[in-house]
Structures are given as C-alpha cells and as structure tokens.
Design a protein around this motif. Structure first.
Motif, mmCIF file in Angstrom:
data_model
loop_
_atom_site.group_PDB
_atom_site.id
_atom_site.type_symbol
_atom_site.label_atom_id
_atom_site.label_comp_id
_atom_site.label_asym_id
_atom_site.label_seq_id
_atom_site.Cartn_x
_atom_site.Cartn_y
_atom_site.Cartn_z
ATOM 1 N N ARG A 38 -12.745 60.353 7.025
ATOM 2 C CA ARG A 38 -13.844 61.168 6.502
ATOM 3 C C ARG A 38 -14.771 61.583 7.622
ATOM 4 N NH1 ARG A 38 -15.298 57.616 1.143
ATOM 5 N NH2 ARG A 38 -13.293 57.982 0.164
ATOM 6 N N GLN A 39 -15.447 62.714 7.438
ATOM 7 C CA GLN A 39 -16.446 63.172 8.395
ATOM 8 C C GLN A 39 -17.738 62.383 8.267
ATOM 9 O OE1 GLN A 39 -14.946 64.979 10.940
ATOM 10 N NE2 GLN A 39 -16.755 66.265 10.843
ATOM 11 N N THR A 40 -17.990 61.812 7.084
ATOM 12 C CA THR A 40 -19.194 61.027 6.834
ATOM 13 C C THR A 40 -18.783 59.625 6.416
ATOM 14 O OG1 THR A 40 -20.407 62.996 6.120
ATOM 15 C CG2 THR A 40 -21.302 60.863 5.445
ATOM 16 N N VAL A 41 -19.353 58.617 7.074
ATOM 17 C CA VAL A 41 -19.052 57.230 6.729
ATOM 18 C C VAL A 41 -20.350 56.437 6.620
ATOM 19 C CG1 VAL A 41 -16.769 57.243 7.830
ATOM 20 C CG2 VAL A 41 -18.747 56.481 9.132
ATOM 21 N N ALA A 42 -20.282 55.336 5.884
ATOM 22 C CA ALA A 42 -21.398 54.396 5.780
ATOM 23 C C ALA A 42 -21.003 53.136 6.525
ATOM 24 C CB ALA A 42 -21.687 54.085 4.316
ATOM 25 N N LEU A 43 -21.778 52.777 7.530
ATOM 26 C CA LEU A 43 -21.495 51.591 8.330
ATOM 27 C C LEU A 43 -22.374 50.424 7.877
ATOM 28 C CD1 LEU A 43 -21.249 53.160 11.900
ATOM 29 C CD2 LEU A 43 -19.391 52.565 10.334
ATOM 30 N N CYS A 44 -21.750 49.267 7.705
ATOM 31 C CA CYS A 44 -22.429 48.059 7.231
ATOM 32 C C CYS A 44 -23.471 47.592 8.236
ATOM 33 C CB CYS A 44 -21.393 46.958 7.012
ATOM 34 S SG CYS A 44 -22.102 45.371 6.549
ATOM 35 N N ARG A 45 -24.642 47.202 7.728
ATOM 36 C CA ARG A 45 -25.663 46.548 8.552
ATOM 37 C C ARG A 45 -25.928 45.127 8.099
ATOM 38 N NH1 ARG A 45 -31.149 49.245 9.461
ATOM 39 N NH2 ARG A 45 -31.104 49.684 7.248
ATOM 40 N N CYS A 46 -25.518 44.768 6.871
ATOM 41 C CA CYS A 46 -25.853 43.450 6.339
ATOM 42 C C CYS A 46 -24.896 42.367 6.826
ATOM 43 C CB CYS A 46 -25.877 43.479 4.817
ATOM 44 S SG CYS A 46 -24.255 43.523 4.014
ATOM 45 N N GLY A 47 -23.709 42.748 7.267
ATOM 46 C CA GLY A 47 -22.726 41.785 7.753
ATOM 47 C C GLY A 47 -21.860 41.163 6.676
ATOM 48 N N ALA A 48 -22.073 41.539 5.414
ATOM 49 C CA ALA A 48 -21.344 40.898 4.321
ATOM 50 C C ALA A 48 -20.224 41.764 3.744
ATOM 51 C CB ALA A 48 -22.312 40.516 3.205
ATOM 52 N N SER A 49 -20.038 42.955 4.217
ATOM 53 C CA SER A 49 -19.016 43.855 3.687
ATOM 54 C C SER A 49 -17.616 43.277 3.893
ATOM 55 C CB SER A 49 -19.092 45.215 4.378
ATOM 56 O OG SER A 49 -18.016 46.043 3.976
ATOM 57 N N ALA A 50 -16.765 43.468 2.901
ATOM 58 C CA ALA A 50 -15.369 43.030 3.005
ATOM 59 C C ALA A 50 -14.523 44.051 3.751
ATOM 60 C CB ALA A 50 -14.791 42.794 1.611
#
Length: 79
Positions: A38-50
């Motif tokens: 994708r051209q747009t992504v959401a990157l984790c900041r909390c550290g808990a993403s699977a």
C-alpha cells in the motif's frame, strides 16, 4: 500525487500509530526490505501489535498513551 504535496508524509496520531503516505521504503535493522503493498501504512508505536512494524489497533486495548500532545500550528513552508 499532486505537485503541491510532498513525496511522502508522516502523520503522528495521538495515542495511536504513525500514518506514513507516499514513496518510501521500510527496512529491517539489517537493511532488508519489509514487504508492503500500500502507498499508505500505519506503523505501530505501542509495541504490542501482532503484525509489527504495522499497527493492528492493539493500542486501543492496551490504552497506549503517546505522551504530551504535539502542538499544532501553521505548516512549515518550503524554503
């Protein structure tokens, strides 16, 4: 992409992910590319993403807080 928009941008979501748009590459610490489709992504900041480095919404359940709010003001001008 419109000419008046930057090639890429990062939006800091309060208590949430970094939204990255545009032409960019994500790499591991060793320099290997991280796949994205994708051209747009959401990157984790909390550290808990699977699905790190991507956000899966877990920050909502962990009640992640990013700290003091970023002060909004006029967008910087290119100069």
């Amino acid at each position: 992409m419109k000419q008046d928009q930057p090639e890429s941008s990062i939006v800091v979501c309060p208590d949430g992910p970094l939204i990255v748009r545009g032409d960019f590459e994500i790499v591991t610490p060793s320099g290997l590319p991280v796949p994205r489709d994708r051209q747009t992504v959401a990157l984790c900041r909390c550290g808990a993403s699977a699905i790190k480095p991507y956000c899966d919404g877990t920050h909502k359940f962990t009640k992640f807080r990013s700290g003091p709010a970023v002060q909004e003001g006029p967008a910087p001008e290119d100069g």
